[in-house]
Write a protein that holds these residues in place. Structure first.
Motif, mmCIF file in Angstrom:
data_model
loop_
_atom_site.group_PDB
_atom_site.id
_atom_site.type_symbol
_atom_site.label_atom_id
_atom_site.label_comp_id
_atom_site.label_asym_id
_atom_site.label_seq_id
_atom_site.Cartn_x
_atom_site.Cartn_y
_atom_site.Cartn_z
ATOM 1 N N ASP A 1 104.059 46.226 18.442
ATOM 2 C CA ASP A 1 104.577 47.570 18.756
ATOM 3 C C ASP A 1 105.669 47.484 19.822
ATOM 4 O O ASP A 1 106.674 48.186 19.744
ATOM 5 N N ARG B 1 106.656 57.023 16.253
ATOM 6 C CA ARG B 1 105.408 56.285 16.475
ATOM 7 C C ARG B 1 105.054 56.149 17.949
ATOM 8 O O ARG B 1 103.880 56.125 18.298
ATOM 9 N N PHE B 2 106.065 56.040 18.799
ATOM 10 C CA PHE B 2 105.816 55.746 20.205
ATOM 11 C C PHE B 2 106.340 56.868 21.101
ATOM 12 O O PHE B 2 107.403 57.426 20.857
ATOM 13 N N TRP C 1 100.243 56.537 24.041
ATOM 14 C CA TRP C 1 101.670 56.311 23.787
ATOM 15 C C TRP C 1 101.939 55.698 22.414
ATOM 16 O O TRP C 1 103.090 55.484 22.038
ATOM 17 N N GLY C 2 100.884 55.371 21.664
ATOM 18 C CA GLY C 2 101.062 54.806 20.328
ATOM 19 C C GLY C 2 101.123 53.298 20.293
ATOM 20 O O GLY C 2 101.480 52.714 19.270
ATOM 21 N N LEU C 3 100.773 52.648 21.382
ATOM 22 C CA LEU C 3 100.834 51.186 21.459
ATOM 23 C C LEU C 3 99.445 50.588 21.296
ATOM 24 O O LEU C 3 98.511 50.981 21.986
ATOM 25 N N MET D 1 109.660 48.604 19.508
ATOM 26 C CA MET D 1 110.403 49.411 20.488
ATOM 27 C C MET D 1 111.641 48.668 20.978
ATOM 28 O O MET D 1 112.710 49.271 21.119
ATOM 29 N N ALA E 1 106.420 55.414 26.623
ATOM 30 C CA ALA E 1 106.274 54.001 26.279
ATOM 31 C C ALA E 1 107.614 53.278 26.427
ATOM 32 O O ALA E 1 107.671 52.158 26.946
ATOM 33 N N TYR E 2 108.694 53.923 25.997
ATOM 34 C CA TYR E 2 110.024 53.329 26.128
ATOM 35 C C TYR E 2 110.442 53.227 27.589
ATOM 36 O O TYR E 2 111.052 52.232 27.993
#
Length: 130
Positions: free
Chosen positions: A82, A16-17, A75-77, A86, A21-22
């Motif tokens: 969300d 998903r991310f 980034w999927g956020l 993560m 993003a991480y």
């Protein structure tokens, strides 16, 4: 385990991310801990969900300004939960610590992404109507 390997493991099971993003979340955690230890040098390394979400927002606005919303979308956020997902993915990989009282629901919508990352950059005439 190194962060890069943990990230690879996470992405294999949850796409998903974006990895970016991480990486930004890790920077936001470091930023949040650093800011808190400036005001309280005896503070533990643990921060609450609320503290992390506020630190995430602060760093995003500082680093990305009006592009934060666009980056986060890529980034999927799209919401605070969300970030919580993560965080718990990183906890499962042993990269972030967790106290018994920490839970995913701590990451309920402290703020709306639109209000945090879009609205501050809208022209006054538009933002007053929103």
């Amino acid at each position: 385990m190194h962060f890069e390997q943990a990230l690879k493991n996470i992405i294999e099971r949850d796409q998903r991310f974006s990895p970016d993003a991480y990486l930004f979340l890790k920077q936001a955690l470091d930023h949040t801990v650093e800011e808190h230890t400036k005001t309280d040098p005896d503070m533990s390394q643990h921060v609450t969900a609320k503290e992390l979400l506020l630190g995430f927002k602060e760093l995003a606005l500082k680093e990305f300004g009006p592009m934060a919303s666009t980056l986060f979308s890529e980034w999927g956020l799209s919401q605070c939960s969300d970030i919580g997902d993560m965080v718990f993915n990183l906890i499962e990989e042993g990269m972030f610590g967790k106290q018994d009282s920490d839970k995913r629901s701590d990451f309920v919508e402290l703020y709306a992404f639109h209000d945090a990352f879009v609205a501050p950059y809208l022209p006054k005439s538009i933002s007053n109507k929103a």
